[in-house]
Design a protein around this motif. Structure first.
Motif, PDB file in Angstrom:
ATOM      1  N   MET A   1      -4.144  45.399  19.529  1.00  0.00           N
ATOM      2  CA  MET A   1      -3.644  46.525  18.750  1.00  0.00           C
ATOM      3  C   MET A   1      -4.764  47.106  17.895  1.00  0.00           C
ATOM      4  SD  MET A   1      -0.029  46.914  18.355  1.00  0.00           S
ATOM      5  CE  MET A   1       1.301  46.165  19.216  1.00  0.00           C
ATOM      6  N   THR A   2      -4.679  48.374  17.704  1.00  0.00           N
ATOM      7  CA  THR A   2      -5.629  49.107  16.873  1.00  0.00           C
ATOM      8  C   THR A   2      -4.863  49.653  15.673  1.00  0.00           C
ATOM      9  OG1 THR A   2      -6.840  49.779  18.833  1.00  0.00           O
ATOM     10  CG2 THR A   2      -7.213  51.058  16.858  1.00  0.00           C
ATOM     11  N   LYS A   3      -5.556  49.846  14.574  1.00  0.00           N
ATOM     12  CA  LYS A   3      -4.933  50.429  13.388  1.00  0.00           C
ATOM     13  C   LYS A   3      -5.338  51.901  13.299  1.00  0.00           C
ATOM     14  CE  LYS A   3      -3.753  46.347  11.499  1.00  0.00           C
ATOM     15  NZ  LYS A   3      -2.429  45.892  11.433  1.00  0.00           N
ATOM     16  N   ILE A   4      -4.385  52.752  12.927  1.00  0.00           N
ATOM     17  CA  ILE A   4      -4.689  54.159  12.702  1.00  0.00           C
ATOM     18  C   ILE A   4      -4.180  54.550  11.330  1.00  0.00           C
ATOM     19  CG2 ILE A   4      -4.622  54.780  15.146  1.00  0.00           C
ATOM     20  CD1 ILE A   4      -1.870  56.054  14.599  1.00  0.00           C
ATOM     21  N   ASP A   5      -4.744  55.593  10.794  1.00  0.00           N
ATOM     22  CA  ASP A   5      -4.293  56.103   9.507  1.00  0.00           C
ATOM     23  C   ASP A   5      -3.302  57.227   9.730  1.00  0.00           C
ATOM     24  OD1 ASP A   5      -5.805  54.429   7.894  1.00  0.00           O
ATOM     25  OD2 ASP A   5      -7.570  55.705   8.094  1.00  0.00           O
ATOM     26  N   VAL A  51       2.587  53.677  19.564  1.00  0.00           N
ATOM     27  CA  VAL A  51       3.026  53.103  18.293  1.00  0.00           C
ATOM     28  C   VAL A  51       4.141  52.093  18.523  1.00  0.00           C
ATOM     29  CG1 VAL A  51       2.365  55.084  16.890  1.00  0.00           C
ATOM     30  CG2 VAL A  51       4.658  54.984  17.843  1.00  0.00           C
ATOM     31  N   GLU A  52       4.307  51.235  17.547  1.00  0.00           N
ATOM     32  CA  GLU A  52       5.338  50.205  17.637  1.00  0.00           C
ATOM     33  C   GLU A  52       6.728  50.858  17.750  1.00  0.00           C
ATOM     34  OE1 GLU A  52       5.566  48.936  13.021  1.00  0.00           O
ATOM     35  OE2 GLU A  52       3.659  48.618  14.033  1.00  0.00           O
ATOM     36  N   PRO A  53       7.664  50.178  18.406  1.00  0.00           N
ATOM     37  CA  PRO A  53       8.986  50.762  18.678  1.00  0.00           C
ATOM     38  C   PRO A  53       9.740  51.258  17.439  1.00  0.00           C
ATOM     39  CG  PRO A  53       8.675  48.792  19.990  1.00  0.00           C
ATOM     40  CD  PRO A  53       7.504  48.866  19.043  1.00  0.00           C
TER      41      PRO A  53
END
Length: 117
Positions: A1-5, A51-53
């Motif tokens: 998983m990657t993090k986004i702002d 993105v997560e569900p």
């Protein structure tokens, strides 16, 4: 998983500029269309990134509520009954609910997880 702002600041440009009881004018329609287009583009980008569900469901719900609001405002403006704020009341309440849910979700996280494809 990657993090986004993606934060509440990202939601500010999609403000409707409408308040309960306000006359429903062509200017309100213009602002609502602009807010919807901004959010819809951001929604498509985020959903495509995986993105997560839970967030995906919130984005879908808010996108639908914005689309409903624009559609209802368009009908009121087309009818010429600009003073008919009750014509948009229920969809405005739905917009407020989905916005609050999305806001609460974003405020509870520092970043959003996305899957990289």
């Amino acid at each position: 998983m990657t993090k986004i702002d993606f934060t509440m600041a990202d939601l500010q440009p999609m403000s409707l500029g409408y308040e309960e009881g306000q006359d429903v004018t062509p200017e309100v329609l213009k602002r609502a269309e602009k807010a919807y287009q901004y959010f819809h583009n951001k929604y498509l980008e985020l959903v495509a990134s995986g993105v997560e569900p839970e967030l995906r469901d919130l984005l879908i719900g808010h996108d639908a509520s914005l689309e409903d609001f624009v559609g209802r405002v368009r009908q009121v403006v087309k009818s010429g009954y600009y003073y008919d704020s009750m014509g948009v009341f229920s969809v405005y309440l739905e917009y407020n609910d989905t916005y609050a849910e999305l806001r609460d979700y974003l405020n509870s996280r520092r970043s959003i997880d996305v899957e990289c494809f």
